[in-house]
Design a protein around this motif. Sequence first.
Motif, PDB file in Angstrom:
ATOM      1  N   GLU A   1      43.916  40.195  39.243  1.00  0.00           N
ATOM      2  CA  GLU A   1      44.193  40.671  37.884  1.00  0.00           C
ATOM      3  C   GLU A   1      43.933  42.179  37.787  1.00  0.00           C
ATOM      4  OE1 GLU A   1      45.703  40.165  34.195  1.00  0.00           O
ATOM      5  OE2 GLU A   1      45.563  38.670  35.806  1.00  0.00           O
ATOM      6  N   PHE A   2      42.868  42.643  38.495  1.00  0.00           N
ATOM      7  CA  PHE A   2      42.559  44.079  38.508  1.00  0.00           C
ATOM      8  C   PHE A   2      43.709  44.850  39.140  1.00  0.00           C
ATOM      9  CE2 PHE A   2      41.008  47.548  41.241  1.00  0.00           C
ATOM     10  CZ  PHE A   2      40.578  48.431  40.272  1.00  0.00           C
ATOM     11  N   THR A   3      44.264  44.291  40.230  1.00  0.00           N
ATOM     12  CA  THR A   3      45.367  44.968  40.898  1.00  0.00           C
ATOM     13  C   THR A   3      46.583  45.037  39.984  1.00  0.00           C
ATOM     14  OG1 THR A   3      44.555  44.169  43.028  1.00  0.00           O
ATOM     15  CG2 THR A   3      46.841  44.932  42.941  1.00  0.00           C
ATOM     16  N   ARG A   4      46.872  43.963  39.263  1.00  0.00           N
ATOM     17  CA  ARG A   4      48.025  43.951  38.377  1.00  0.00           C
ATOM     18  C   ARG A   4      47.869  44.954  37.244  1.00  0.00           C
ATOM     19  NH1 ARG A   4      49.893  41.380  33.879  1.00  0.00           N
ATOM     20  NH2 ARG A   4      47.884  40.380  33.494  1.00  0.00           N
ATOM     21  N   VAL A   5      46.651  45.117  36.740  1.00  0.00           N
ATOM     22  CA  VAL A   5      46.422  46.034  35.614  1.00  0.00           C
ATOM     23  C   VAL A   5      46.455  47.496  36.074  1.00  0.00           C
ATOM     24  CG1 VAL A   5      44.717  46.792  33.916  1.00  0.00           C
ATOM     25  CG2 VAL A   5      45.147  44.349  34.258  1.00  0.00           C
TER      26      VAL A   5
ATOM     27  N   GLN B   1      29.091  38.766  42.680  1.00  0.00           N
ATOM     28  CA  GLN B   1      28.834  37.456  43.259  1.00  0.00           C
ATOM     29  C   GLN B   1      29.202  37.428  44.739  1.00  0.00           C
ATOM     30  OE1 GLN B   1      31.027  34.697  40.823  1.00  0.00           O
ATOM     31  NE2 GLN B   1      29.561  34.820  39.120  1.00  0.00           N
ATOM     32  N   THR B   2      30.327  38.015  45.067  1.00  0.00           N
ATOM     33  CA  THR B   2      30.784  37.997  46.464  1.00  0.00           C
ATOM     34  C   THR B   2      30.534  39.304  47.199  1.00  0.00           C
ATOM     35  OG1 THR B   2      32.989  38.710  45.769  1.00  0.00           O
ATOM     36  CG2 THR B   2      32.577  36.342  45.868  1.00  0.00           C
ATOM     37  N   GLU B   3      30.105  40.358  46.432  1.00  0.00           N
ATOM     38  CA  GLU B   3      29.897  41.705  46.991  1.00  0.00           C
ATOM     39  C   GLU B   3      31.136  42.185  47.737  1.00  0.00           C
ATOM     40  OE1 GLU B   3      26.371  42.238  49.266  1.00  0.00           O
ATOM     41  OE2 GLU B   3      25.081  42.186  47.493  1.00  0.00           O
ATOM     42  N   LYS B   4      32.287  41.938  47.108  1.00  0.00           N
ATOM     43  CA  LYS B   4      33.542  42.431  47.643  1.00  0.00           C
ATOM     44  C   LYS B   4      34.136  43.437  46.672  1.00  0.00           C
ATOM     45  CE  LYS B   4      34.799  38.395  50.448  1.00  0.00           C
ATOM     46  NZ  LYS B   4      35.832  37.353  50.700  1.00  0.00           N
ATOM     47  N   ILE B   5      34.918  44.341  47.220  1.00  0.00           N
ATOM     48  CA  ILE B   5      35.545  45.360  46.398  1.00  0.00           C
ATOM     49  C   ILE B   5      37.042  45.389  46.658  1.00  0.00           C
ATOM     50  CG2 ILE B   5      33.465  46.787  46.347  1.00  0.00           C
ATOM     51  CD1 ILE B   5      34.861  48.644  48.359  1.00  0.00           C
ATOM     52  N   THR B   6      37.743  45.901  45.653  1.00  0.00           N
ATOM     53  CA  THR B   6      39.169  46.186  45.790  1.00  0.00           C
ATOM     54  C   THR B   6      39.361  47.656  45.455  1.00  0.00           C
ATOM     55  OG1 THR B   6      39.822  43.945  45.186  1.00  0.00           O
ATOM     56  CG2 THR B   6      41.480  45.677  44.955  1.00  0.00           C
ATOM     57  N   VAL B   7      40.011  48.387  46.361  1.00  0.00           N
ATOM     58  CA  VAL B   7      40.213  49.821  46.183  1.00  0.00           C
ATOM     59  C   VAL B   7      41.701  50.089  46.116  1.00  0.00           C
ATOM     60  CG1 VAL B   7      39.843  52.117  47.111  1.00  0.00           C
ATOM     61  CG2 VAL B   7      38.091  50.359  47.409  1.00  0.00           C
TER      62      VAL B   7
ATOM     63  N   ARG C   1      37.896  51.607  55.690  1.00  0.00           N
ATOM     64  CA  ARG C   1      37.861  52.493  54.515  1.00  0.00           C
ATOM     65  C   ARG C   1      37.076  51.859  53.383  1.00  0.00           C
ATOM     66  NH1 ARG C   1      41.929  52.511  50.308  1.00  0.00           N
ATOM     67  NH2 ARG C   1      41.719  54.354  48.982  1.00  0.00           N
ATOM     68  N   GLU C   2      37.330  50.549  53.141  1.00  0.00           N
ATOM     69  CA  GLU C   2      36.640  49.861  52.044  1.00  0.00           C
ATOM     70  C   GLU C   2      35.137  49.769  52.322  1.00  0.00           C
ATOM     71  OE1 GLU C   2      38.492  46.136  51.368  1.00  0.00           O
ATOM     72  OE2 GLU C   2      40.296  47.003  50.442  1.00  0.00           O
ATOM     73  N   ARG C   3      34.769  49.566  53.615  1.00  0.00           N
ATOM     74  CA  ARG C   3      33.334  49.515  53.950  1.00  0.00           C
ATOM     75  C   ARG C   3      32.648  50.851  53.640  1.00  0.00           C
ATOM     76  NH1 ARG C   3      34.685  47.451  59.074  1.00  0.00           N
ATOM     77  NH2 ARG C   3      34.725  45.166  59.110  1.00  0.00           N
TER      78      ARG C   3
ATOM     79  N   TRP D   1      35.374  51.087  38.556  1.00  0.00           N
ATOM     80  CA  TRP D   1      35.114  52.529  38.620  1.00  0.00           C
ATOM     81  C   TRP D   1      36.372  53.285  38.990  1.00  0.00           C
ATOM     82  CZ3 TRP D   1      34.353  49.699  43.018  1.00  0.00           C
ATOM     83  CH2 TRP D   1      34.781  50.267  44.228  1.00  0.00           C
ATOM     84  N   ALA D   2      36.330  54.564  38.667  1.00  0.00           N
ATOM     85  CA  ALA D   2      37.399  55.481  39.057  1.00  0.00           C
ATOM     86  C   ALA D   2      36.752  56.750  39.585  1.00  0.00           C
ATOM     87  CB  ALA D   2      38.308  55.787  37.883  1.00  0.00           C
TER      88      ALA D   2
END
Length: 506
Positions: free
Chosen positions: A89-93, A112-118, A136-138, A187-188
């Motif tokens: 949903e974050f990607t779509r927005v 909860q999962t300690e995962k990120i989307t960049v 890069r994400e790490r 964040w941005a």
Amino acid sequence: MRIHKNLLSSSKGKSLKNQLVIIFAVIMLVPLLALMYDIFFASQTDQVIFFDKEQRLAALVKSTNQELSKNLEFLEIEPDISSLLLHSEFTRVVEPYIPSNSGIRFGLYVPQTEKITVLGFLHNYRNLSQEEETQREREIFANTKSGLVAAEMGNEPLFRISGSFDDQVVEYIAPVVLKGKVVAVMWAGERLNPFFYQSSFYRKLLRYFTLGVLALVMFATLRTIRNITTGVDRLKQGLHRMEYDIHHLLPEMTGELGQVAQAVNRMAKSLTEKERLEDQLRQSEHLIALGRLATGVAHELRNPIGIIKTLVELMKQEYSQMSGIEEYTRAIDEQVDRQDMVIQELLDFGRPTKVSIKECSINDLITGVLSFSAAMLRKQKVKVQLHLDNSLPKILADTEKLKQVFVNIIVNAAEAMPAGGNLNIVTKQSDEMAIISLSDTGEGISEDEMIRIFDPFYTTKEAGTGLGLSISYQSVKLHGGMIEVNSVPNKGTTFIIELPVAPQSS
């Protein structure tokens, strides 16, 4: 003009130290003000730039955050939403915002999962492979994690700067709240221009360097002012003492003040020498006048004394049978002989004979004088210590006059030690002068007496004529030498006689 006069009048009453400090403070005020201007106003410029970026990033995060929250609420999803759905949903927005906001990176963190989307790039990079994207994400997560956790725990947005020295990123981080629970953190971030943070870094470095230089200059200047004022104070104190005693020289110093002190000392020595020569001239004129007077008085006295002596001889012949006459004539003879001796001293003083020059040894003259003075010295309990320089060359002198000089000084030394003492006699050579030093451990001479010790007819003895040292002074001068005296009351007196080794023309 009036203000200028007031400044001059106010500075006249201040010490040199205060004036130098004021001048130094005025000079240092200009760079200090420039530095303070740079610190405060440049900092405000930085704050304006950061504030502008904060507003821009905050607007993006808030708009995307609100849209994401509305979509999640519209889907009536529970707070225990899956991580996969949040990221999708974050990607779509966010994807529609990326083309119009190049150079801005968006991210979503699910605690909860300690995962990120960049999404988006700080730089215009090429397309990355899957492994490069994961790496890069790490790295992004490692640099951003502390801010993400802080925003999650505080449930408040925050603005911060992250990254390394040569790659700084400003980030606006805000929690994503669904039904009162933080389900994610958005964040941005935007990369700062390298020129900006390098300029800021070197500007700070320049400030610290400038402050250090100013501190060093202040320390060096204050130390210089202290050295100058200390030297000036020493000069003032030395000149103040020299005002009362011209023989008190200024202390040695370095630099220009030392050159001033040396010049003043040379001037003082010249004045001292001038005074000494003037004193000698006055004393010579005084002695000449007294000599003429003494000669006249001696002639006037010698005639009646001769008549008295002749009458006594007649009395001895004509009244030799008279009882008791011998006692009276003997007393008259003694007084006549005594007065005749005084008259002879007056004649010797007022009309000194020319020097009878011949080669002689000073050591032999002193030894001869001590031989016929030994009985008198033993009676006075005076111990003589001789330190005669055997290499002392012979001089051309009148032996009888020099003997009389030594006798006068030795007799005076013995009389100054009524309870006994030591008489130290030293001979040596310095340059072209033979130096004779006679030191006793007697009563000493006061300063008032020292001034008049060589004056004719001045004596502290009850039966003295006051001509012994005056005649000695004349005799030494006739040989082209000089005589000085140093004394400390109750410790002793030293007579120093200097005679030229080389003969001088008369």
